[in-house]
Design an enzyme around this catalytic site. Structure first.
Site, PDB file in Angstrom:
ATOM      1  N   SER A 120       0.794  -1.184  -0.016  1.00  0.00           N
ATOM      2  CA  SER A 120       0.102  -0.070   0.032  1.00  0.00           C
ATOM      3  C   SER A 120       0.867   1.200  -0.030  1.00  0.00           C
ATOM      4  CB  SER A 120      -0.999  -0.097   1.104  1.00  0.00           C
ATOM      5  OG  SER A 120      -0.173   0.011   2.371  1.00  0.00           O
TER       6      SER A 120
ATOM      7  N   HIS B 181      -5.266  -3.341  -2.710  1.00  0.00           N
ATOM      8  CA  HIS B 181      -4.719  -2.289  -3.650  1.00  0.00           C
ATOM      9  C   HIS B 181      -4.618  -3.287  -5.305  1.00  0.00           C
ATOM     10  CE1 HIS B 181      -3.992   0.920  -1.073  1.00  0.00           C
ATOM     11  NE2 HIS B 181      -3.725   0.082  -0.048  1.00  0.00           N
TER      12      HIS B 181
ATOM     13  N   LYS C 258     -11.685   0.862  -1.863  1.00  0.00           N
ATOM     14  CA  LYS C 258     -10.701   1.269  -2.534  1.00  0.00           C
ATOM     15  C   LYS C 258     -11.043   1.413  -4.275  1.00  0.00           C
ATOM     16  CE  LYS C 258      -7.379   1.135   0.928  1.00  0.00           C
ATOM     17  NZ  LYS C 258      -6.542   0.346   1.869  1.00  0.00           N
TER      18      LYS C 258
HETATM   19  C1  LIG Z   1      -6.991  -0.031   3.273  1.00  0.00           C
HETATM   20  C2  LIG Z   1      -6.441  -1.166   3.752  1.00  0.00           C
HETATM   21  C3  LIG Z   1      -6.892  -1.975   4.412  1.00  0.00           C
HETATM   22  C4  LIG Z   1      -8.181  -1.852   5.449  1.00  0.00           C
HETATM   23  O1  LIG Z   1      -9.192  -1.455   4.471  1.00  0.00           O
HETATM   24  P1  LIG Z   1     -10.367  -0.520   4.970  1.00  0.00           P
HETATM   25  O2  LIG Z   1     -11.580  -1.018   4.331  1.00  0.00           O
HETATM   26  O3  LIG Z   1     -10.064   0.742   4.660  1.00  0.00           O
HETATM   27  O4  LIG Z   1     -10.446  -0.657   6.667  1.00  0.00           O
HETATM   28  C5  LIG Z   1      -6.071  -3.048   4.672  1.00  0.00           C
HETATM   29  N1  LIG Z   1      -5.224  -3.449   4.039  1.00  0.00           N
HETATM   30  C6  LIG Z   1      -4.389  -2.700   3.285  1.00  0.00           C
HETATM   31  C7  LIG Z   1      -3.168  -3.208   2.594  1.00  0.00           C
HETATM   32  C8  LIG Z   1      -5.113  -1.541   3.182  1.00  0.00           C
HETATM   33  O5  LIG Z   1      -4.352  -0.756   2.130  1.00  0.00           O
END
Ligand SMILES: *Cc1c(COP(=O)(O)O)cnc(C)c1O
Length: 397
Positions: A189, A217, A248
């Site tokens: 990330s 991602h 995302k």
């Molecule tokens: C954003 C993210 C999460 C958490 O997801 P949310 O739905 O925002 O709580 C978990 N793992 C990674 C690698 C992330 O980038």
């Protein structure tokens, strides 16, 4: 009370001194490639809304329809009376999309990680993490009480050393046979590079470990049907636990786990963050469902294609300006600065020039590796990139 605030203010002062103070910034517009902050319009290079779906008419319409049909709130936890039709439709859609037997949705990716890892492992077990995994996985590992082992980022030799050690524990003569779970991200990330998943799958098979892959991602972006990096590498059915977020590329909110029916049945019974939390609002589930369908459609393919083209030209230009992006293989382009205060100053300068690219600092990344985390989305235009390139080359830095 007074003492309490004095103490907290002292702690905040220490955070400020280290260049690590954080504050919220109010956005007065929808999530898009242009956002309004303090009455000013900025080009947004910070969003994880990679495909530009968060403000897409189809998602908005599905959200409104779901509110009209199912109301604003879900009323209770999933196991009481909060499991509404949109939750089931979402879970069926995720499972079909990912090609797994089953899927379970959570209120966030964070709660999916915490609930799942703590349900699978206890204090006699072993959890093995890549050094750079997301905080949700680190927190989950600590909370599970399992023995925590960390390998250097993408270092297969270190991973194998740990697995060799764990195998000796797994064959111990005690009644309960300890389990080993490896957790990695497919796309990292904060660095935008990829995990060597083929090799990790081979190692987990060799040493009888389980594997959990966080596709936060990669979902919506990688593979022929945009299911994620596991699809692209043909590894989907060799991983015990797949996880991701709906917040995302899928433009909504929530998290998911997918895999076997035994896995989701077990989590419904044992994942505390799933059990003891109000079900996500039905509108979020409905939006995520149409997002997954959109991602698989020709429009999804076009958006991914556009993003790939924008990324290629951005990477090329930034590399020409001297940034090292050689390991980047995703929509995340980290411009490594190092010093925390300097990174914050650069982000402020870029804001003055009309760009929103936040400085990412400890504890999100290691101390001394502060960076501008630049993300591209399908909603950006070639003109946005030209402007960015000239700002980054014109002595801003
Ligand atoms: C954003 C993210 C999460 C958490 O997801 P949310 O739905 O925002 O709580 C978990 N793992 C990674 C690698 C992330 O980038």
């Amino acid at each position: 009370m007074n003492d309490f605030n004095v103490e907290l203010n002292l702690r905040l002062e220490r955070i400020r001194e280290q260049g690590l103070y954080r504050e919220l910034r109010r956005i007065d517009s929808p999530q898009a490639s242009q956002i309004a902050i303090g009455g000013k319009s900025l080009i947004n290079f910070s969003s994880n809304d990679y495909l530009g779906l968060a403000n897409h008419p189809t998602l908005k319409e599905a959200t409104i329809k779901a509110v009209e049909k199912f109301g604003a709130g879900s009323g209770a936890s999933r196991l009481i009376c909060g499991s509404l039709a949109p939750h089931f439709e979402l879970e069926e859609t995720i499972a079909a999309f990912k090609g797994t037997e089953s899927a379970l949705s959570f209120s966030s990716g964070y709660s999916a990680a915490v609930g799942t890892i703590c349900a699978l492992l206890g204090k006699d077990d072993i959890i093995v993490l890549d050094k750079l995994v997301h905080a949700s996985i680190v927190d989950a590992a600590r909370l599970s009480g399992a023995k925590l082992r960390i390998f250097s980022h993408n270092d297969l030799n270190e991973l194998e050393d740990i697995l060799r050690w764990s195998e000796t524990k797994m064959t111990s003569t005690t009644d309960k046979r300890p389990r080993t779970l490896i957790v990695t991200e497919s796309v990292f990330s904060m660095d935008g590079d990829l995990a060597p998943l083929r090799e990790i799958v081979a190692l987990k098979q060799k040493y009888n470990a389980w594997l959990m892959v966080d596709e936060a991602h990669a979902t919506g972006l990688f593979g022929q049907y945009r299911r994620g990096l596991l699809e692209m590498l043909g590894l989907s059915n060799q991983v015990e636990v797949q996880m991701g977020t709906l917040g995302k590329a899928l433009g909504s909110a929530g998290g998911y786990i997918c895999g076997s029916k035994s896995l989701t049945d077990y989590l419904i019974n044992r994942a505390r963050s799933f059990i003891f939390s109000t079900a996500p609002v039905p509108a979020a589930a409905a939006a995520a469902t149409v997002a997954i369908n959109l991602v698989q459609s020709s429009e999804g393919a076009e958006r991914t294609q556009r993003l790939c083209e924008l990324l290629a030209s951005t990477k090329e230009r930034l590399t020409q300006s001297g940034w090292n992006l050689s390991t980047v293989q995703s929509a995340i382009l980290p411009l490594i600065i190092g010093d925390e205060t300097k990174a914050v100053q650069l982000a402020a300068k870029l804001r003055e020039r009309g760009f929103y690219i936040p400085a990412i600092r400890y504890p999100t990344v290691a101390l001394g590796s502060a960076r501008l985390r630049l993300t591209m989305t399908a909603s950006h235009t070639p003109d946005d990139i030209t402007k960015l390139h000239s700002a980054l080359s014109a002595g801003t830095l």
